[in-house]
Design a protein around this motif. Structure first.
Motif, PDB file in Angstrom:
ATOM      1  N   THR A  21      -4.946   1.902  -1.832  1.00 54.94           N
ATOM      2  CA  THR A  21      -3.774   1.949  -2.712  1.00 54.94           C
ATOM      3  C   THR A  21      -4.103   1.619  -4.163  1.00 54.94           C
ATOM      4  O   THR A  21      -3.358   1.995  -5.068  1.00 54.94           O
ATOM      5  CB  THR A  21      -2.676   0.991  -2.218  1.00 54.94           C
ATOM      6  N   ASP A  22      -5.213   0.914  -4.398  1.00 53.81           N
ATOM      7  CA  ASP A  22      -5.550   0.578  -5.783  1.00 53.81           C
ATOM      8  C   ASP A  22      -6.374   1.671  -6.458  1.00 53.81           C
ATOM      9  O   ASP A  22      -6.700   1.582  -7.642  1.00 53.81           O
ATOM     10  CB  ASP A  22      -6.268  -0.767  -5.880  1.00 53.81           C
ATOM     11  N   GLY A  23      -6.729   2.719  -5.707  1.00 59.25           N
ATOM     12  CA  GLY A  23      -7.401   3.871  -6.281  1.00 59.25           C
ATOM     13  C   GLY A  23      -8.807   3.631  -6.767  1.00 59.25           C
ATOM     14  O   GLY A  23      -9.313   4.365  -7.622  1.00 59.25           O
ATOM     15  N   ASN A  24      -9.482   2.629  -6.188  1.00 55.36           N
ATOM     16  CA  ASN A  24     -10.854   2.367  -6.631  1.00 55.36           C
ATOM     17  C   ASN A  24     -11.898   3.132  -5.817  1.00 55.36           C
ATOM     18  O   ASN A  24     -13.095   2.956  -6.008  1.00 55.36           O
ATOM     19  CB  ASN A  24     -11.153   0.860  -6.594  1.00 55.36           C
ATOM     20  N   GLY A  25     -11.432   3.969  -4.886  1.00 53.22           N
ATOM     21  CA  GLY A  25     -12.340   4.770  -4.091  1.00 53.22           C
ATOM     22  C   GLY A  25     -12.820   4.102  -2.821  1.00 53.22           C
ATOM     23  O   GLY A  25     -13.612   4.682  -2.078  1.00 53.22           O
ATOM     24  N   CYS A  26     -12.359   2.888  -2.563  1.00 60.84           N
ATOM     25  CA  CYS A  26     -12.776   2.125  -1.389  1.00 60.84           C
ATOM     26  C   CYS A  26     -11.549   1.714  -0.585  1.00 60.84           C
ATOM     27  O   CYS A  26     -10.507   1.381  -1.147  1.00 60.84           O
ATOM     28  CB  CYS A  26     -13.543   0.875  -1.793  1.00 60.84           C
TER      29      CYS A  26
ATOM     30  N   PHE B  52       1.143   8.049  -1.100  1.00 63.03           N
ATOM     31  CA  PHE B  52       1.112   7.384   0.199  1.00 63.03           C
ATOM     32  C   PHE B  52       2.476   7.452   0.875  1.00 63.03           C
ATOM     33  O   PHE B  52       3.517   7.399   0.221  1.00 63.03           O
ATOM     34  CB  PHE B  52       0.692   5.912   0.038  1.00 63.03           C
ATOM     35  N   SER B  53       2.452   7.535   2.190  1.00 65.53           N
ATOM     36  CA  SER B  53       3.696   7.581   2.942  1.00 65.53           C
ATOM     37  C   SER B  53       3.511   6.852   4.266  1.00 65.53           C
ATOM     38  O   SER B  53       2.384   6.601   4.710  1.00 65.53           O
ATOM     39  CB  SER B  53       4.130   9.026   3.200  1.00 65.53           C
ATOM     40  N   ALA B  54       4.622   6.501   4.889  1.00 62.77           N
ATOM     41  CA  ALA B  54       4.615   5.853   6.185  1.00 62.77           C
ATOM     42  C   ALA B  54       5.790   6.362   6.988  1.00 62.77           C
ATOM     43  O   ALA B  54       6.761   6.910   6.450  1.00 62.77           O
ATOM     44  CB  ALA B  54       4.693   4.333   6.019  1.00 62.77           C
TER      45      ALA B  54
ATOM     46  N   PRO C  20       9.262   2.849   2.371  1.00 67.63           N
ATOM     47  CA  PRO C  20       7.913   2.819   2.938  1.00 67.63           C
ATOM     48  C   PRO C  20       6.826   2.407   1.949  1.00 67.63           C
ATOM     49  O   PRO C  20       5.885   1.699   2.322  1.00 67.63           O
ATOM     50  CB  PRO C  20       7.706   4.248   3.432  1.00 67.63           C
ATOM     51  N   ARG C  21       6.918   2.838   0.714  1.00 66.94           N
ATOM     52  CA  ARG C  21       5.843   2.544  -0.237  1.00 66.94           C
ATOM     53  C   ARG C  21       5.742   1.046  -0.537  1.00 66.94           C
ATOM     54  O   ARG C  21       4.663   0.557  -0.893  1.00 66.94           O
ATOM     55  CB  ARG C  21       6.038   3.349  -1.516  1.00 66.94           C
ATOM     56  N   LYS C  22       6.829   0.311  -0.406  1.00 71.16           N
ATOM     57  CA  LYS C  22       6.748  -1.139  -0.585  1.00 71.16           C
ATOM     58  C   LYS C  22       6.051  -1.782   0.608  1.00 71.16           C
ATOM     59  O   LYS C  22       5.252  -2.715   0.449  1.00 71.16           O
ATOM     60  CB  LYS C  22       8.144  -1.738  -0.776  1.00 71.16           C
ATOM     61  N   ARG C  23       6.317  -1.282   1.812  1.00 72.14           N
ATOM     62  CA  ARG C  23       5.631  -1.816   2.987  1.00 72.14           C
ATOM     63  C   ARG C  23       4.136  -1.524   2.921  1.00 72.14           C
ATOM     64  O   ARG C  23       3.300  -2.374   3.285  1.00 72.14           O
ATOM     65  CB  ARG C  23       6.242  -1.224   4.266  1.00 72.14           C
ATOM     66  N   ILE C  24       3.776  -0.333   2.464  1.00 73.73           N
ATOM     67  CA  ILE C  24       2.353   0.005   2.315  1.00 73.73           C
ATOM     68  C   ILE C  24       1.687  -0.926   1.320  1.00 73.73           C
ATOM     69  O   ILE C  24       0.556  -1.387   1.525  1.00 73.73           O
ATOM     70  CB  ILE C  24       2.217   1.480   1.877  1.00 73.73           C
ATOM     71  N   ALA C  25       2.393  -1.223   0.231  1.00 75.35           N
ATOM     72  CA  ALA C  25       1.844  -2.137  -0.776  1.00 75.35           C
ATOM     73  C   ALA C  25       1.577  -3.512  -0.175  1.00 75.35           C
ATOM     74  O   ALA C  25       0.510  -4.106  -0.389  1.00 75.35           O
ATOM     75  CB  ALA C  25       2.804  -2.248  -1.957  1.00 75.35           C
TER      76      ALA C  25
END
Length: 238
Positions: free
Chosen positions: A71-76, A235-237, A144-149
């Protein structure tokens, strides 16, 4: 690799026991990792909403998205980010991300030394606030995006001994605390920070347990930082 790190500060004899150079991340409303600690964790407990536990109906891990999403987009992936942050002597299986081995020189939950080798189960990445607990205390009502976070926020994640972690289940501060008493102040402060950041409530018993632990270390700071409280739109859930 960019490893997000914010130290769970300890005071009054409650010293967090971490294995690597990093510690658990912190909470800040902006989620940019640069917000300073917001005073004493004990005082912050009084700002948490107190309500009864809602039913677990409808909970599934998938409600919080794919496990360890980047989610932070650092590639990992998030799991490798936390392993790299919390383990000492890390070696990578590829040059960018995948942690192959390392050591929890002093596991936060048990206090023992734990060796990590990829493919074995000696080290877990634990959610300080369990996802099921979050679901029953507000997260079932979120987008959903808050739960993913929440599921991927370094604030809410710590590398720990797997066998000790399995005894926790979805317990809150009223039902489970780390066996290592030296880490309890930092552990509870982390939970307070997560619940404050995301607007999760606590039960009366949980609030009382938080107060009891933190009253023994009244200068324990509330950690700060972490990721934004909403995952990117890609992202989705379920």
């Amino acid at each position: 690799m960019v490893a997000v790190a914010a130290v769970l500060l300890a005071a009054s004899g409650c010293v967090p026991e971490s294995g690597g150079s990093g510690g658990s991340g912190g909470a800040g409303d902006s989620g940019d990792g640069k917000v300073p600690a917001s005073g004493a964790a004990l005082k912050a407990v009084d700002g948490l909403t107190v309500k009864g536990r809602a039913p677990k109906t409808g909970y599934a891990r998938e409600r919080f998205g794919t496990a360890w999403a980047d989610t932070d987009g650092n590639g990992c992936g998030t799991r490798d980010d936390i392993l790299a942050r919390d383990l000492a002597g890390v070696s990578l299986k590829d040059r960018d991300c995948q942690v192959g081995s390392g050591t929890l020189t002093r596991d936060p939950y048990s206090g023992k030394r734990v060796e990590f080798v990829r493919g074995r189960s000696e080290v877990d990445i634990d959610h300080l606030v369990a996802l099921s607990d979050a679901w029953q205390k507000g997260a079932s009502q979120w987008e959903p995006r808050k739960r993913i976070a929440l599921a991927n926020d370094p604030l809410n994640l710590v590398a720990v001994d797997a066998s000790t972690n399995r005894s926790k289940g979805d317990g809150d501060a009223a039902t489970w605390l780390p066996p290592s008493k030296a880490y309890r102040c930092a552990y509870v402060a982390g939970q307070v920070a997560v619940k404050r950041k995301y607007g999760l409530w606590v039960t009366a018993a949980e609030r009382d347990a938080m107060r009891e632990v933190l009253s023994g270390c009244p200068d324990q700071k509330l950690p700060s930082g972490g990721n934004p409280t909403e995952a990117p739109a890609r992202f989705s859930a379920k």
